[in-house]
Write a protein that holds these residues in place. Structure first.
Motif, PDB file in Angstrom:
ATOM      1  N   LEU A  72       0.829  -1.207   0.000  1.00  0.00           N
ATOM      2  CA  LEU A  72       0.000   0.000   0.000  1.00  0.00           C
ATOM      3  C   LEU A  72       0.862   1.254   0.000  1.00  0.00           C
ATOM      4  CD1 LEU A  72      -2.767   1.322   0.209  1.00  0.00           C
ATOM      5  CD2 LEU A  72      -2.614   1.080   2.693  1.00  0.00           C
ATOM      6  N   LYS A  73       1.965   1.237   0.762  1.00  0.00           N
ATOM      7  CA  LYS A  73       2.839   2.397   0.811  1.00  0.00           C
ATOM      8  C   LYS A  73       3.457   2.689  -0.548  1.00  0.00           C
ATOM      9  CE  LYS A  73       6.884   1.915   2.612  1.00  0.00           C
ATOM     10  NZ  LYS A  73       7.972   1.695   3.593  1.00  0.00           N
ATOM     11  N   TYR A  74       3.989   1.681  -1.200  1.00  0.00           N
ATOM     12  CA  TYR A  74       4.611   1.901  -2.510  1.00  0.00           C
ATOM     13  C   TYR A  74       3.581   2.251  -3.576  1.00  0.00           C
ATOM     14  CZ  TYR A  74       8.945   0.114  -0.551  1.00  0.00           C
ATOM     15  OH  TYR A  74      10.062  -0.054   0.210  1.00  0.00           O
ATOM     16  N   THR A  75       2.374   1.741  -3.423  1.00  0.00           N
ATOM     17  CA  THR A  75       1.316   2.101  -4.377  1.00  0.00           C
ATOM     18  C   THR A  75       0.962   3.574  -4.259  1.00  0.00           C
ATOM     19  OG1 THR A  75       0.413  -0.141  -4.276  1.00  0.00           O
ATOM     20  CG2 THR A  75      -1.032   1.589  -5.123  1.00  0.00           C
ATOM     21  N   LEU A  76       0.842   4.061  -3.024  1.00  0.00           N
ATOM     22  CA  LEU A  76       0.543   5.479  -2.820  1.00  0.00           C
ATOM     23  C   LEU A  76       1.669   6.370  -3.323  1.00  0.00           C
ATOM     24  CD1 LEU A  76      -1.070   5.388   0.752  1.00  0.00           C
ATOM     25  CD2 LEU A  76      -2.227   5.688  -1.438  1.00  0.00           C
ATOM     26  N   ILE A  77       2.915   5.958  -3.073  1.00  0.00           N
ATOM     27  CA  ILE A  77       4.047   6.748  -3.563  1.00  0.00           C
ATOM     28  C   ILE A  77       4.068   6.788  -5.092  1.00  0.00           C
ATOM     29  CG2 ILE A  77       6.569   6.829  -3.699  1.00  0.00           C
ATOM     30  CD1 ILE A  77       6.650   5.719  -0.868  1.00  0.00           C
ATOM     31  N   ALA A  78       3.814   5.663  -5.721  1.00  0.00           N
ATOM     32  CA  ALA A  78       3.797   5.613  -7.187  1.00  0.00           C
ATOM     33  C   ALA A  78       2.667   6.465  -7.748  1.00  0.00           C
ATOM     34  CB  ALA A  78       3.651   4.171  -7.658  1.00  0.00           C
ATOM     35  N   ALA A  79       1.475   6.393  -7.099  1.00  0.00           N
ATOM     36  CA  ALA A  79       0.345   7.196  -7.576  1.00  0.00           C
ATOM     37  C   ALA A  79       0.619   8.681  -7.415  1.00  0.00           C
ATOM     38  CB  ALA A  79      -0.928   6.798  -6.816  1.00  0.00           C
ATOM     39  N   LEU A  80       1.210   9.063  -6.273  1.00  0.00           N
ATOM     40  CA  LEU A  80       1.526  10.471  -6.057  1.00  0.00           C
ATOM     41  C   LEU A  80       2.572  10.969  -7.044  1.00  0.00           C
ATOM     42  CD1 LEU A  80       1.166  12.985  -4.308  1.00  0.00           C
ATOM     43  CD2 LEU A  80       2.933  12.102  -2.781  1.00  0.00           C
ATOM     44  N   THR A  81       3.602  10.167  -7.272  1.00  0.00           N
ATOM     45  CA  THR A  81       4.638  10.560  -8.239  1.00  0.00           C
ATOM     46  C   THR A  81       4.074  10.698  -9.646  1.00  0.00           C
ATOM     47  OG1 THR A  81       6.281   9.383  -6.898  1.00  0.00           O
ATOM     48  CG2 THR A  81       6.903   9.956  -9.157  1.00  0.00           C
ATOM     49  N   GLY A  82       3.230   9.742 -10.038  1.00  0.00           N
ATOM     50  CA  GLY A  82       2.611   9.828 -11.355  1.00  0.00           C
ATOM     51  C   GLY A  82       1.704  11.027 -11.489  1.00  0.00           C
ATOM     52  N   GLY A  83       0.952  11.337 -10.421  1.00  0.00           N
ATOM     53  CA  GLY A  83       0.074  12.499 -10.469  1.00  0.00           C
ATOM     54  C   GLY A  83       0.836  13.806 -10.582  1.00  0.00           C
ATOM     55  N   VAL A  84       1.936  13.911  -9.818  1.00  0.00           N
ATOM     56  CA  VAL A  84       2.741  15.128  -9.879  1.00  0.00           C
ATOM     57  C   VAL A  84       3.407  15.276 -11.250  1.00  0.00           C
ATOM     58  CG1 VAL A  84       4.793  16.262  -8.927  1.00  0.00           C
ATOM     59  CG2 VAL A  84       3.133  15.200  -7.393  1.00  0.00           C
ATOM     60  N   ALA A  85       3.906  14.160 -11.802  1.00  0.00           N
ATOM     61  CA  ALA A  85       4.530  14.219 -13.132  1.00  0.00           C
ATOM     62  C   ALA A  85       3.509  14.610 -14.202  1.00  0.00           C
ATOM     63  CB  ALA A  85       5.154  12.865 -13.463  1.00  0.00           C
ATOM     64  N   THR A  86       2.322  14.052 -14.106  1.00  0.00           N
ATOM     65  CA  THR A  86       1.281  14.396 -15.081  1.00  0.00           C
ATOM     66  C   THR A  86       0.887  15.856 -14.977  1.00  0.00           C
ATOM     67  OG1 THR A  86       0.424  12.131 -14.969  1.00  0.00           O
ATOM     68  CG2 THR A  86      -1.031  13.807 -15.885  1.00  0.00           C
ATOM     69  N   ALA A  87       0.702  16.337 -13.741  1.00  0.00           N
ATOM     70  CA  ALA A  87       0.346  17.743 -13.552  1.00  0.00           C
ATOM     71  C   ALA A  87       1.446  18.665 -14.071  1.00  0.00           C
ATOM     72  CB  ALA A  87       0.080  18.018 -12.076  1.00  0.00           C
ATOM     73  N   GLY A  88       2.711  18.290 -13.847  1.00  0.00           N
ATOM     74  CA  GLY A  88       3.807  19.109 -14.353  1.00  0.00           C
ATOM     75  C   GLY A  88       3.843  19.173 -15.873  1.00  0.00           C
ATOM     76  N   TYR A  89       3.622  18.015 -16.526  1.00  0.00           N
ATOM     77  CA  TYR A  89       3.615  18.012 -17.991  1.00  0.00           C
ATOM     78  C   TYR A  89       2.453  18.830 -18.537  1.00  0.00           C
ATOM     79  CZ  TYR A  89       2.881  16.386 -22.749  1.00  0.00           C
ATOM     80  OH  TYR A  89       2.672  16.342 -24.098  1.00  0.00           O
ATOM     81  N   VAL A  90       1.270  18.665 -17.939  1.00  0.00           N
ATOM     82  CA  VAL A  90       0.098  19.408 -18.408  1.00  0.00           C
ATOM     83  C   VAL A  90       0.309  20.910 -18.229  1.00  0.00           C
ATOM     84  CG1 VAL A  90      -2.335  19.849 -17.933  1.00  0.00           C
ATOM     85  CG2 VAL A  90      -1.508  17.503 -18.051  1.00  0.00           C
ATOM     86  N   THR A  91       0.910  21.297 -17.107  1.00  0.00           N
ATOM     87  CA  THR A  91       1.170  22.711 -16.864  1.00  0.00           C
ATOM     88  C   THR A  91       2.143  23.279 -17.894  1.00  0.00           C
ATOM     89  OG1 THR A  91       0.810  22.349 -14.497  1.00  0.00           O
ATOM     90  CG2 THR A  91       1.943  24.376 -15.134  1.00  0.00           C
ATOM     91  N   TYR A  92       3.127  22.465 -18.284  1.00  0.00           N
ATOM     92  CA  TYR A  92       4.115  22.925 -19.267  1.00  0.00           C
ATOM     93  C   TYR A  92       3.551  22.940 -20.687  1.00  0.00           C
ATOM     94  CZ  TYR A  92       8.231  22.753 -22.301  1.00  0.00           C
ATOM     95  OH  TYR A  92       9.142  22.993 -23.297  1.00  0.00           O
ATOM     96  N   ALA A  93       2.732  21.954 -21.026  1.00  0.00           N
ATOM     97  CA  ALA A  93       2.315  21.784 -22.418  1.00  0.00           C
ATOM     98  C   ALA A  93       1.031  22.526 -22.770  1.00  0.00           C
ATOM     99  CB  ALA A  93       2.134  20.292 -22.726  1.00  0.00           C
ATOM    100  N   TYR A  94       0.168  22.787 -21.798  1.00  0.00           N
ATOM    101  CA  TYR A  94      -1.142  23.368 -22.097  1.00  0.00           C
ATOM    102  C   TYR A  94      -1.399  24.571 -21.205  1.00  0.00           C
ATOM    103  CZ  TYR A  94      -1.860  18.797 -24.299  1.00  0.00           C
ATOM    104  OH  TYR A  94      -1.721  17.680 -25.069  1.00  0.00           O
ATOM    105  N   THR A  95      -2.170  25.505 -21.761  1.00  0.00           N
ATOM    106  CA  THR A  95      -2.603  26.636 -20.961  1.00  0.00           C
ATOM    107  C   THR A  95      -3.797  26.233 -20.104  1.00  0.00           C
ATOM    108  OG1 THR A  95      -4.132  27.426 -22.682  1.00  0.00           O
ATOM    109  CG2 THR A  95      -1.842  28.213 -22.770  1.00  0.00           C
ATOM    110  N   LEU A  96      -4.139  27.095 -19.171  1.00  0.00           N
ATOM    111  CA  LEU A  96      -5.266  26.798 -18.284  1.00  0.00           C
ATOM    112  C   LEU A  96      -6.566  26.684 -19.074  1.00  0.00           C
ATOM    113  CD1 LEU A  96      -6.305  26.487 -15.384  1.00  0.00           C
ATOM    114  CD2 LEU A  96      -6.559  28.973 -15.295  1.00  0.00           C
ATOM    115  N   LYS A  97      -6.752  27.519 -20.056  1.00  0.00           N
ATOM    116  CA  LYS A  97      -7.963  27.463 -20.868  1.00  0.00           C
ATOM    117  C   LYS A  97      -8.034  26.172 -21.667  1.00  0.00           C
ATOM    118  CE  LYS A  97     -10.619  30.182 -24.202  1.00  0.00           C
ATOM    119  NZ  LYS A  97     -10.647  31.422 -25.030  1.00  0.00           N
ATOM    120  N   GLU A  98      -6.908  25.721 -22.209  1.00  0.00           N
ATOM    121  CA  GLU A  98      -6.895  24.470 -22.976  1.00  0.00           C
ATOM    122  C   GLU A  98      -7.217  23.266 -22.087  1.00  0.00           C
ATOM    123  OE1 GLU A  98      -3.601  25.645 -26.422  1.00  0.00           O
ATOM    124  OE2 GLU A  98      -2.992  24.571 -24.606  1.00  0.00           O
TER     125      GLU A  98
END
Length: 365
Positions: A72-98
């Protein structure tokens, strides 16, 4: 013979009674002699607390109860890391309106209205909706949270990177709607600041700056636009402009911070862009509207500099003839020294006029 038999019988009874007392004292009151303690207790523990589990049993218990927690601990860490990476890519690649437009269908599907007539739906569809709703609603809620956080963050950052107002200057007086706005950079254009260890900071005025300001203030609305702090700009301009030729001063708070630099954004001046001229020693590197730039040589304390005075004839001509749009005029001087090129064009124009005048005289005769 009977006496001997009787004596042996008494001796055996006494012997049996002693053995009975010995074992009774050991079992009831515990041993009193060290040798008896070592003989009877042997390697038994002397403490009253129960003995701990043996190492094999403890390891077995930890392996049974620890695997689910570790997973459970490693699953939560993996999910959090994936979520942060996805949010970072979306922030870099797309504007808020997009992001808002692309995620709108998902967020809309997660909103179930309380007033829907459920009897009109098929039972299978309702069961699918009931099972799938958590799968859809959780990402939708996370997306909404991301949008809110990004909007508030961008609003906060905009306060540092954007000009302090959409209209940096008040409205121009109706009687001055035809007047051109002359925007002047401060450092290396009107003055130069130098620092040395033995004397600290000193500020020097460019040769001809007083005549330049006094003459052009008759025809232009003069603005000083600097990327320095107001606490630096205001006292410098007070000493520079003793005759109050400069109408407004704009400092760092009025600039746009972009790519690590503070740019002058002429579109925020609340003036007609076809009537703005920006004069600077670093015009193309410091302004977001190169079509309005009048580039001159940066000044670094050269005593024989005359560039400000050389530019007066061109600016005087613009103010007197008032072209409908100054930007095409400046584009015709692109890549050239405007002051020298204007003199050359003026000479050529005079030569042509003299030729036309001479030809007219010959025609009359």
């Amino acid at each position: 013979m009977s006496m001997v038999a009787r004596s042996r019988r008494i001796f055996s009874i006494v012997k049996n009674n002693k053995n009975t007392l010995l074992y009774s004292s050991v079992s009831a009151n515990g041993p009193s002699e060290p040798i008896v303690s070592s003989a009877i207790l042997g390697n038994q523990p002397t403490s009253s607390t129960p003995p701990p589990l043996s190492p094999p049993e403890s390891a077995a218990a930890g392996s049974v109860g620890g695997k689910p927690l570790s997973f459970l601990k490693y699953t939560l860490i993996a999910a959090l890391t994936g979520g942060v990476a996805t949010a970072g890519y979306v922030t870099y690649a797309y504007t808020l309106k997009e992001v808002d437009e692309k995620t709108k269908p998902l967020r809309a599907s997660a909103k179930v209205s309380a007033g829907v007539d459920l009897s009109s739906f098929d039972h299978i569809y309702l069961w699918c909706l009931w099972f799938c709703y958590p799968v859809i609603s959780v990402p939708a809620k996370l997306i909404e949270l991301y949008l809110d956080l990004r909007a508030s963050t961008e609003e906060h950052v905009r306060g540092f990177t954007e000009p302090s107002s959409e209209m940096l200057l008040p409205d121009l007086h109706p009687q001055e709607q035809h007047v051109f706005t002359l925007v002047l950079d401060l450092n290396e254009t009107l003055l130069y600041s130098d620092w040395k260890r033995d004397r600290g900071w000193r500020t020097f005025k460019r040769p001809g700056v007083d005549d330049f300001l006094e003459h052009l203030a008759q025809y232009y609305e003069i603005i000083v636009y600097s990327d320095q702090q107001a606490m630096y700009v205001d006292p410098i301009v007070d000493r520079l402009d003793e005759k109050h030729c400069i109408r407004y001063r704009l400092s760092r708070a009025a600039t746009r911070y972009q790519d690590g630099k503070h740019y002058r954004d002429l579109s925020k001046l609340n003036r007609d862009p076809s009537r703005i001229l920006y004069v600077s020693g670093n015009a193309l590197e410091s302004c977001l509207q190169p079509e309005n730039c009048v580039a001159i040589k940066p000044w670094k304390c050269e005593a024989e500099d005359t560039h400000l005075l050389d530019l007066i004839p061109f600016l005087d001509y613009v103010a007197r003839h008032m072209p409908a749009d100054i930007r095409p005029v400046l584009a015709s001087y692109q890549g050239r020294d405007i002051a020298k090129e204007f003199i050359e064009r003026s000479k050529e124009h005079q030569r042509r006029r003299q030729e036309q005048k001479h030809q007219g005289r010959l025609w009359r005769f």
